[in-house]
Structures are given as structure tokens and as C-alpha cells.
Design an enzyme around this catalytic site. Sequence first.
Site, PDB file in Angstrom:
ATOM      1  N   PRO A  59       0.816  -1.213   0.000  1.00 37.34           N
ATOM      2  CA  PRO A  59       0.000   0.000   0.000  1.00 37.34           C
ATOM      3  C   PRO A  59       0.847   1.259   0.000  1.00 37.34           C
ATOM      4  O   PRO A  59       1.847   1.345   0.701  1.00 37.34           O
ATOM      5  CB  PRO A  59      -0.773  -0.099   1.309  1.00 37.34           C
ATOM      6  CG  PRO A  59      -0.313  -1.349   1.974  1.00 37.34           C
ATOM      7  CD  PRO A  59       0.932  -1.788   1.321  1.00 37.34           C
ATOM      8  N   GLU A  60       0.429   2.176  -0.799  1.00 42.77           N
ATOM      9  CA  GLU A  60       1.025   3.496  -0.779  1.00 42.77           C
ATOM     10  C   GLU A  60       0.015   4.430  -0.129  1.00 42.77           C
ATOM     11  O   GLU A  60      -1.005   3.974   0.378  1.00 42.77           O
ATOM     12  CB  GLU A  60       1.377   3.926  -2.203  1.00 42.77           C
ATOM     13  CG  GLU A  60       2.300   2.913  -2.887  1.00 42.77           C
ATOM     14  CD  GLU A  60       2.705   3.303  -4.298  1.00 42.77           C
ATOM     15  OE1 GLU A  60       2.796   4.506  -4.577  1.00 42.77           O
ATOM     16  OE2 GLU A  60       2.928   2.411  -5.118  1.00 42.77           O
TER      17      GLU A  60
END
Length: 318
Positions: free
Chosen positions: A2-3
Site C-alpha cells: 500500500p502506498e
Amino acid sequence: MPELPEVETVKRGLEPAMQGAVIDAVEQRRADLRFPLPERFAQRLCGRKVERLERRAKYILVHLCSGEILAIHLGMSGRFTILPGGPHGLGAIAAHADPSAGPSDGVTEALAPHELGRFALETAGTDKHDHIVFTMNNGARIVYNDVRRFGYMDLFRGDALGDHPMFRELGVEPLGNGLNGPHLAALARNRMCDLKAFLLDQKAVAGLGNIYVCEALYRARLSPRRKAASLACRSGGPGARAERLTGAIREVLREAIAAGGSTLKDYAATDGELGYFQHSFAVYGRAGQPCRTPGCKGVVQRIVQSGRSTFFCGLCQR
DNA sequence: CGGCATACCTGCAAGC
DNA sequence: TGCTTGCAGGTATGCC
């Protein structure tokens, strides 16, 4: 995995189950994730009321009424699943977010939401990578699953946030006021590394990862191989490149968050067709395919920079 | 400090 | 079918 946008989406997904609720129980199934979990982790969380949730870079901060903060990083594969309380437990919301996972991602894809709820309840916490289960006083069970165990959690006093090694050196929030053309140019001025590497450096701008760096560079029409310092140079108009880049970063992130928000909403809806995680990227993962810039005859190429894949169009990104 | 390799850990897809 | 290889969105660490 995840960013920033995915972390924001997860944070928003957790809020309804956590905010204002008390942590009744914490089942900790192993001593460590990426790092050892804090001493007496479960005991220190139990009985605490969650004041609010916050996101900083790729971290989720759970503010507890005790004044402590539970900081969570999802690493590459961390995800949460929320199993709501109530007599039937229907309508489970999967609060993970994976922008690249296709329709084949996981068994839950094929199930309608009411089936998912049942499925999730029956199998809650039985996956071998379900490492931590929080039970809230509203009945919600919040399961943290992390296959690769690159995620981590820590628990510390709220007033120590600024001194904490994870947060001390974080750069500006890309969606906050701190990011603007002149500031980005100033940060980059003395950096000899590639622009791509500069944007991945959390000490400069905090929250970007490999995907959104590629996407932002594409939108800004800047080559990932350009030297970071060239952002600051005045040719092409003072700050023009840095302005373009900050605009592109904000756009890309905002759109991704909006898409994540809508997928969460869809997920809770009654329609079995989720369209879940159907983000479309302009360059990421599209090696060999035509550039999507109107009129551009380029082909997206994949190169490796500091050991990581970079996708870009060599024709329209300069 | 910069830049690079390596390490952490597991799963998956592709190739043989 | 089964084995090996490479790759994956994260960051920390150590070496030159």
C-alpha cells in the site's frame, strides 16, 4: 503493497468500527511482524477507547484515550478485514486496498456481499497469516493479515511522536500545504540521484511508492531518469517542472483515494459486482503497451532503477 | 551523504 | 506435474 492512497482508504475503512469504540480484546498470534511487537502489546491496548484515527505518510495512527498512539504500517501485504458486530454480522467490509490486484485476487471476489459476510465470519482469523485480531466493544472484529510480514506496529506515548524513529525523518505530506513547487525544487536542488529515487525517498516527500511515483512522473511528462536537481533549474520557466510535478502528484493521489473510497462504498453495497480495485494505471505494469498520451506513438518501457521496476514512456516523458 | 546491494518473508506466475 | 527462478506496491542496514 500500500502506498498513501491505499493507507488512506484503509484508515477510512477502519474509522466506523474503531472511532469512539473501546478495544475489548486483542489476540496476538505471534511475537513479531517485521519487528517485535511492543512489550505487553495486548494488555496495553485492552480497555482503551479509540479517540480518532489519523494517517501520516503510509502510517495509520490510532489515537487512544490513554494518550498513547498505536502506529501501524502495512508493509507490502498488510491488510485489515472488518467483521461488523450485530446478530448476523452481514456486510463485512474488506478494508484492505490493493490497486493492482485483479479480479482473481482472492476467494472473496466471487462472493456477493451477504455471502462474503457469512464467509468472513465463519473463517474469521483462521487464515495462517491472520496475525492480530482486535475485538471492539461494538462487536466489530478487526483482523490484521500480513502474508509477507513486512508490516509493523508500535505503541508509544503521543507526545513522543515527533521523536519516534519512524516519524522523525519523514518528509512533507504530499496532499498537505507543505508540498508546492518551490519547496519541492528546494528539496531536490542538491540531489544527484534520479528523480524517481528522489520521489521514493520518504525523507523528502512522504507517502509515495513505486506505483504512484511512476504515475506522477508520467503525468508531469518528466523522465524518471532525469536528475532530481534538474527540477530546480530554471530552463523551461522558473519552477515549471517542479510545479508540474507537484500538481501531478496531488492529482494522482487524490484520484486514487477517490477510487478507493468508491470501491469501499461499492463493497458495502448490495450489488455483487464489485468493480473492486479496478484502478487503471497509465504506465505502471504496462510495459510494451502503447503510451496513452493522445497522439504519442511511444511504447511504455520497463527499466530498473535502484533495484525496482520503473515504467515510463520515453517519448513524452523528458 | 550518495548509491547500491542485501535482507526481511511468502506467494505466484512463468519457464523448463 | 514439479522444480527453479524471478518478481512483488514496503523500509532498514551495511558497505564502498
